[in-house]
Design a protein around this motif. Structure first.
Motif, PDB file in Angstrom:
ATOM      1  N   LEU A 105      37.235   9.500 -76.089  1.00 44.70           N
ATOM      2  CA  LEU A 105      37.867   9.247 -75.105  1.00 44.70           C
ATOM      3  C   LEU A 105      37.090   8.266 -73.959  1.00 44.70           C
ATOM      4  N   THR A 106      35.884   7.937 -74.367  1.00 44.02           N
ATOM      5  CA  THR A 106      35.271   7.118 -73.351  1.00 44.02           C
ATOM      6  C   THR A 106      35.399   5.516 -73.682  1.00 44.02           C
ATOM      7  N   LEU A 107      36.061   5.429 -74.877  1.00 45.58           N
ATOM      8  CA  LEU A 107      36.533   4.082 -75.473  1.00 45.58           C
ATOM      9  C   LEU A 107      37.578   3.621 -74.643  1.00 45.58           C
ATOM     10  N   GLU A 108      37.738   2.339 -74.082  1.00 40.23           N
ATOM     11  CA  GLU A 108      38.608   1.527 -73.616  1.00 40.23           C
ATOM     12  C   GLU A 108      39.888   1.759 -74.100  1.00 40.23           C
ATOM     13  N   GLY A 109      41.076   2.044 -73.619  1.00 39.57           N
ATOM     14  CA  GLY A 109      42.352   2.179 -74.264  1.00 39.57           C
ATOM     15  C   GLY A 109      42.662   3.497 -75.270  1.00 39.57           C
ATOM     16  N   ALA A 110      41.847   4.331 -74.970  1.00 41.12           N
ATOM     17  CA  ALA A 110      42.010   5.579 -76.026  1.00 41.12           C
ATOM     18  C   ALA A 110      42.782   6.799 -75.215  1.00 41.12           C
ATOM     19  N   LYS A 111      42.665   6.685 -73.995  1.00 40.84           N
ATOM     20  CA  LYS A 111      43.291   7.982 -73.165  1.00 40.84           C
ATOM     21  C   LYS A 111      44.530   8.171 -73.673  1.00 40.84           C
ATOM     22  N   THR A 112      44.688   9.580 -74.016  1.00 39.51           N
ATOM     23  CA  THR A 112      45.936  10.156 -74.194  1.00 39.51           C
ATOM     24  C   THR A 112      45.945  11.523 -73.591  1.00 39.51           C
ATOM     25  N   ILE A 113      44.791  12.165 -72.985  1.00 45.00           N
ATOM     26  CA  ILE A 113      44.887  13.341 -72.465  1.00 45.00           C
ATOM     27  C   ILE A 113      44.694  13.001 -70.971  1.00 45.00           C
ATOM     28  N   PHE A 114      45.573  13.775 -70.162  1.00 38.19           N
ATOM     29  CA  PHE A 114      45.366  13.682 -68.724  1.00 38.19           C
ATOM     30  C   PHE A 114      45.146  14.735 -67.946  1.00 38.19           C
ATOM     31  N   GLY A 115      43.896  15.001 -67.519  1.00 39.04           N
ATOM     32  CA  GLY A 115      43.602  16.096 -66.790  1.00 39.04           C
ATOM     33  C   GLY A 115      43.043  17.268 -67.799  1.00 39.04           C
ATOM     34  N   PRO A 116      42.805  18.418 -67.430  1.00 39.86           N
ATOM     35  CA  PRO A 116      42.754  19.614 -68.440  1.00 39.86           C
ATOM     36  C   PRO A 116      43.575  19.503 -69.811  1.00 39.86           C
ATOM     37  N   ASP A 117      43.070  19.799 -70.892  1.00 39.24           N
ATOM     38  CA  ASP A 117      44.179  19.769 -71.836  1.00 39.24           C
ATOM     39  C   ASP A 117      45.051  21.061 -72.020  1.00 39.24           C
ATOM     40  N   GLN A 118      46.239  20.801 -72.029  1.00 40.90           N
ATOM     41  CA  GLN A 118      47.125  21.843 -71.919  1.00 40.90           C
ATOM     42  C   GLN A 118      47.700  22.476 -73.255  1.00 40.90           C
ATOM     43  N   ARG A 119      47.361  21.927 -74.413  1.00 40.59           N
ATOM     44  CA  ARG A 119      47.852  22.004 -75.465  1.00 40.59           C
ATOM     45  C   ARG A 119      47.162  23.537 -76.018  1.00 40.59           C
ATOM     46  N   LYS A 120      48.101  24.179 -76.841  1.00 41.07           N
ATOM     47  CA  LYS A 120      47.750  25.555 -77.243  1.00 41.07           C
ATOM     48  C   LYS A 120      48.282  25.884 -78.656  1.00 41.07           C
ATOM     49  N   VAL A 121      47.180  26.214 -79.707  1.00 39.54           N
ATOM     50  CA  VAL A 121      47.633  26.284 -81.096  1.00 39.54           C
ATOM     51  C   VAL A 121      48.519  27.693 -81.196  1.00 39.54           C
ATOM     52  N   PHE A 122      49.639  27.359 -82.207  1.00 42.17           N
ATOM     53  CA  PHE A 122      50.417  28.508 -82.226  1.00 42.17           C
ATOM     54  C   PHE A 122      50.645  28.814 -83.743  1.00 42.17           C
ATOM     55  N   ASN A 123      50.975  30.251 -84.047  1.00 42.66           N
ATOM     56  CA  ASN A 123      51.307  30.557 -85.387  1.00 42.66           C
ATOM     57  C   ASN A 123      52.514  31.422 -85.307  1.00 42.66           C
ATOM     58  N   SER A 124      53.673  30.823 -85.374  1.00 42.62           N
ATOM     59  CA  SER A 124      54.812  31.841 -84.960  1.00 42.62           C
ATOM     60  C   SER A 124      56.030  31.326 -86.054  1.00 42.62           C
ATOM     61  N   THR A 125      56.421  32.357 -86.593  1.00 40.54           N
ATOM     62  CA  THR A 125      57.516  32.289 -87.484  1.00 40.54           C
ATOM     63  C   THR A 125      58.951  32.739 -86.547  1.00 40.54           C
ATOM     64  N   ALA A 126      58.780  32.705 -85.260  1.00 44.04           N
ATOM     65  CA  ALA A 126      60.025  33.059 -84.596  1.00 44.04           C
ATOM     66  C   ALA A 126      60.761  31.857 -84.158  1.00 44.04           C
ATOM     67  N   TYR A 127      62.003  31.678 -83.952  1.00 43.62           N
ATOM     68  CA  TYR A 127      62.827  30.732 -83.556  1.00 43.62           C
ATOM     69  C   TYR A 127      62.544  30.429 -82.065  1.00 43.62           C
ATOM     70  N   PRO A 128      62.482  29.283 -81.733  1.00 39.48           N
ATOM     71  CA  PRO A 128      62.685  27.777 -82.282  1.00 39.48           C
ATOM     72  C   PRO A 128      61.659  27.243 -82.989  1.00 39.48           C
ATOM     73  N   TRP A 129      60.245  28.132 -82.755  1.00 36.49           N
ATOM     74  CA  TRP A 129      59.021  27.513 -83.167  1.00 36.49           C
ATOM     75  C   TRP A 129      58.895  27.178 -84.851  1.00 36.49           C
ATOM     76  N   ARG A 130      59.706  27.923 -85.501  1.00 38.82           N
ATOM     77  CA  ARG A 130      59.829  27.806 -87.051  1.00 38.82           C
ATOM     78  C   ARG A 130      60.466  26.676 -87.396  1.00 38.82           C
ATOM     79  N   CYS A 131      61.239  26.014 -86.720  1.00 37.24           N
ATOM     80  CA  CYS A 131      61.884  24.762 -86.863  1.00 37.24           C
ATOM     81  C   CYS A 131      60.802  23.301 -86.695  1.00 37.24           C
ATOM     82  N   VAL A 132      59.831  23.703 -85.997  1.00 41.27           N
ATOM     83  CA  VAL A 132      58.819  22.546 -85.900  1.00 41.27           C
ATOM     84  C   VAL A 132      57.884  22.545 -87.282  1.00 41.27           C
TER      85      VAL A 132
END
Length: 335
Positions: A105-132
């Motif tokens: 991310l220190t490389l110019e033009g590489a920034k795609t995360i803005f502020g603290p990373d909000q993504r969470k890893v999930f493992n769910s067979t419930a709807y609608p997550w099972r459609c992803v």
């Protein structure tokens, strides 16, 4: 189910108050795998490869469906739980980041995360997550969502475009997680598109059209369910109501899905309403391309855009009424 384009999506706070709906019946094992079968193969330069797809292009001037229809239906299979917040992966399964993202991310033009990373890893067979699910093609890895019984919504730039309305192969695995495929895999047989978008760079026109609907070789959506599709309305700009999910290369090496909620979208004023470039600052990394942005209306999920591109200051998704029209066309011609 409302058919009013400007009907606002539920807020993130309203969604948090919704309760899980428990399955009404057991999921039969026969529904899970749909009997995995090998794809058709073809010989290229003496080597065997999965057979590619045919493609149908809808010109920019040609409308791909009934433009009076601004949404398609969703399907919740009652043999699955309906969860508005997915189960996170167990702590014991958590792993270090797949690549050292901070250095990159220190490389110019590489920034795609803005502020603290909000993504969470999930493992769910419930709807609608099972459609992803995880999308694979000769060009690499992307993400996608079931949008009909045998219909996948993903990005145009993962398609291996070839001459004479042919493409390379495409494989879709819903709720892929570290090699597991709870609902089996499906292979594309036909692609509907508005514009052939080819990376690695995506220009201002292409970002308006970076979506396709791929017809799969089996009705895997009867097991997973599917999301509705809805035309994006600029009246929703700035409302932090949207969720994104996909398979990032940095956090999980595209092996496990992540999600983020409370995302605000902004339809670009210079884009036509039928094909909109949509700005956002969700946390995005390659591999998440094609992953859906969706929100809830009266508790039901509708996808409005797919992840497309990024630059150092903003990320981009593609949506609009023609996305809905493409879904309608594909579902009408391949029920």
């Amino acid at each position: 189910m409302s058919n009013t384009e400007n009907n606002n999506p539920m807020t993130a706070e309203e969604v948090l108050k919704l309760k899980t709906i428990k399955a009404k019946s057991a999921e039969k094992s026969a529904n899970l795998k749909l009997i995995d079968k090998d794809p058709e193969m073809e010989m290229i330069d003496g080597r065997s490869f999965p057979k590619g797809m045919k493609s149908v292009g809808i010109t920019r001037e040609e409308k791909s469906g009934d433009q009076e229809i601004t949404e398609t239906d969703y399907f919740y299979p009652t043999h699955a739980d309906f969860e508005y917040q997915p189960k996170l992966e167990p702590r014991k399964d958590r792993k270090p980041k797949f690549i050292e993202r901070e250095t990159f991310l220190t490389l110019e033009g590489a920034k795609t995360i803005f502020g603290p990373d909000q993504r969470k890893v999930f493992n769910s067979t419930a709807y609608p997550w099972r459609c992803v699910g995880r999308v694979e093609s000769p060009l690499g890895i992307a993400s996608g969502i079931m949008i009909g019984p045998r219909h996948l919504l993903t990005c145009s730039h993962i398609i291996d475009w070839k001459p004479n309305n042919q493409t390379g192969w495409l494989k879709f695995t819903p709720m892929y997680y570290n090699g597991s495929a709870p609902y089996g895999t499906a292979w594309g047989i036909q692609t509907y598109y508005k514009h052939k978008v080819a990376g690695p760079t995506i220009d201002g026109t292409e970002v308006q059209f970076d979506y396709v609907v791929v017809v799969l070789d089996r009705p895997i959506g009867n097991s997973t369910g599917w999301l509705g599709a809805k035309s994006y309305s600029d009246s929703w700009d700035g409302q932090a109501s949207f969720t994104h999910a996909g398979y990032p290369a940095d956090l999980t090496g595209t092996q496990r899905p992540t999600y983020q909620t409370g995302i605000a979208l902004d339809g670009d004023f210079w884009s036509a309403d039928d094909n909109e470039s949509i700005n956002h600052q969700a946390d995005i990394w390659p591999g998440q391309s094609g992953g859906p942005f969706w929100a809830y209306w009266n508790g039901a999920p509708y996808a409005v855009a797919t992840q497309s591109a990024h630059n150092p200051s903003i990320n981009f998704a593609s949506g609009g009424s023609d996305l809905v029209g493409l879904v309608i066309r594909a579902r009408n011609e391949y029920p």
